[in-house]
Design a protein around this motif. Structure first.
Motif, PDB file in Angstrom:
ATOM      1  N   GLU A  77       0.840  -1.198   0.000  1.00  0.00           N
ATOM      2  CA  GLU A  77       0.000   0.000   0.000  1.00  0.00           C
ATOM      3  C   GLU A  77       0.866   1.237   0.000  1.00  0.00           C
ATOM      4  OE1 GLU A  77      -3.431   0.612   1.874  1.00  0.00           O
ATOM      5  OE2 GLU A  77      -4.096  -1.453   1.975  1.00  0.00           O
ATOM      6  N   ASP A  82      -0.592   8.366   1.054  1.00  0.00           N
ATOM      7  CA  ASP A  82      -1.277   9.395   0.279  1.00  0.00           C
ATOM      8  C   ASP A  82      -0.297  10.255  -0.508  1.00  0.00           C
ATOM      9  OD1 ASP A  82      -3.774   8.589   1.001  1.00  0.00           O
ATOM     10  OD2 ASP A  82      -3.916   9.933   2.716  1.00  0.00           O
ATOM     11  N   ARG A  88       0.546   8.915  -4.113  1.00  0.00           N
ATOM     12  CA  ARG A  88      -0.504   8.746  -5.117  1.00  0.00           C
ATOM     13  C   ARG A  88      -0.354   9.811  -6.198  1.00  0.00           C
ATOM     14  NH1 ARG A  88      -4.983   6.277  -1.382  1.00  0.00           N
ATOM     15  NH2 ARG A  88      -3.695   4.515  -0.834  1.00  0.00           N
ATOM     16  N   ALA A 136     -12.087   6.374  -7.220  1.00  0.00           N
ATOM     17  CA  ALA A 136     -11.911   4.947  -6.982  1.00  0.00           C
ATOM     18  C   ALA A 136     -10.915   4.702  -5.854  1.00  0.00           C
ATOM     19  CB  ALA A 136     -11.450   4.251  -8.255  1.00  0.00           C
ATOM     20  N   ASP A 137      -9.860   5.490  -5.827  1.00  0.00           N
ATOM     21  CA  ASP A 137      -8.833   5.334  -4.802  1.00  0.00           C
ATOM     22  C   ASP A 137      -9.385   5.640  -3.406  1.00  0.00           C
ATOM     23  OD1 ASP A 137      -6.239   4.486  -4.524  1.00  0.00           O
ATOM     24  OD2 ASP A 137      -5.368   6.490  -4.659  1.00  0.00           O
ATOM     25  N   ALA A 138     -10.321   6.574  -3.345  1.00  0.00           N
ATOM     26  CA  ALA A 138     -10.922   6.941  -2.064  1.00  0.00           C
ATOM     27  C   ALA A 138     -12.113   6.044  -1.722  1.00  0.00           C
ATOM     28  CB  ALA A 138     -11.376   8.394  -2.106  1.00  0.00           C
ATOM     29  N   ASN A 139     -12.357   5.034  -2.547  1.00  0.00           N
ATOM     30  CA  ASN A 139     -13.461   4.094  -2.355  1.00  0.00           C
ATOM     31  C   ASN A 139     -14.833   4.758  -2.402  1.00  0.00           C
ATOM     32  OD1 ASN A 139     -11.859   1.782  -2.158  1.00  0.00           O
ATOM     33  ND2 ASN A 139     -11.435   2.210   0.004  1.00  0.00           N
ATOM     34  N   TYR A 140     -14.970   5.824  -3.187  1.00  0.00           N
ATOM     35  CA  TYR A 140     -16.270   6.446  -3.396  1.00  0.00           C
ATOM     36  C   TYR A 140     -17.041   5.737  -4.500  1.00  0.00           C
ATOM     37  CZ  TYR A 140     -15.046  10.385  -0.420  1.00  0.00           C
ATOM     38  OH  TYR A 140     -14.690  11.172   0.642  1.00  0.00           O
ATOM     39  N   VAL A 141     -16.322   5.144  -5.436  1.00  0.00           N
ATOM     40  CA  VAL A 141     -16.965   4.427  -6.543  1.00  0.00           C
ATOM     41  C   VAL A 141     -16.303   3.072  -6.714  1.00  0.00           C
ATOM     42  CG1 VAL A 141     -17.635   6.524  -7.775  1.00  0.00           C
ATOM     43  CG2 VAL A 141     -15.453   5.472  -8.284  1.00  0.00           C
ATOM     44  N   ASP A 142     -17.080   2.125  -7.219  1.00  0.00           N
ATOM     45  CA  ASP A 142     -16.541   0.793  -7.486  1.00  0.00           C
ATOM     46  C   ASP A 142     -16.046   0.657  -8.914  1.00  0.00           C
ATOM     47  OD1 ASP A 142     -17.068  -0.145  -4.918  1.00  0.00           O
ATOM     48  OD2 ASP A 142     -19.123  -0.712  -5.460  1.00  0.00           O
ATOM     49  N   ARG A 143     -16.641   1.444  -9.822  1.00  0.00           N
ATOM     50  CA  ARG A 143     -16.297   1.331 -11.232  1.00  0.00           C
ATOM     51  C   ARG A 143     -15.829   2.685 -11.782  1.00  0.00           C
ATOM     52  NH1 ARG A 143     -21.125  -1.173 -14.244  1.00  0.00           N
ATOM     53  NH2 ARG A 143     -21.944   0.838 -13.630  1.00  0.00           N
TER      54      ARG A 143
END
Length: 143
Positions: free
Chosen positions: A11, A14, A17, A58-65
């Motif tokens: 991992e 921040d 990134r 996506a990196d912040a896990n707000y969206v899956d796709r």
């Protein structure tokens, strides 16, 4: 007792990134392309911006796709660009945009970036689905 102060993992922090840098480069590239009149630079900057925003979400896990997010940004670019072109050519007068100039060229850049982003998202989605079916068939064939 083991020492857990140093964890070995893949991992990134921040700070490592790439998204903030890519967002800045995308916006700067698009603006430089518009000011200088280099349409390919403007389109590339907007495409990098759209991909970076999708990557951040996506990196912040707000969206899956993130591919779907990029495609939606492409649609928004294309629709916004079409509105700028329509106003700039006098087809559809928009009172809010009256004092602005150079809208058709900006609109062409937005439409171009939208089409490239939508096409790229479609190609990525197609490739992932093909890889998924290949992986699934490999699993069925393996003992």
């Amino acid at each position: 007792m083991s020492d857990h102060s140093r964890q070995v993992g893949t991992e990134r922090t921040d700070a490592a990134r790439p998204w903030p840098l890519l967002v800045a480069l995308g916006l700067a590239g698009s603006e430089v392309g518009l000011v200088v009149g280099l349409l390919p630079v403007a389109v590339a900057g907007l495409v990098v911006f759209a991909a970076s925003v999708a990557g951040i979400l996506a990196d912040a896990n707000y969206v899956d796709r993130p591919v779907a997010v990029a495609a939606r940004l492409g649609v928004a670019f294309a629709l916004g660009g079409a509105a700028l072109i329509a106003h700039g050519t006098g087809t559809v007068p928009i009172a809010l945009l009256e004092p602005l100039s150079g809208l058709p060229s900006r609109g062409v850049a937005l439409v171009g970036a939208g089409l490239v982003t939508i096409t790229g998202a479609g190609l990525v989605r197609r490739r992932r689905s093909e890889e998924g079916t290949e992986n699934a068939s490999d699993r069925r064939l393996s003992p």
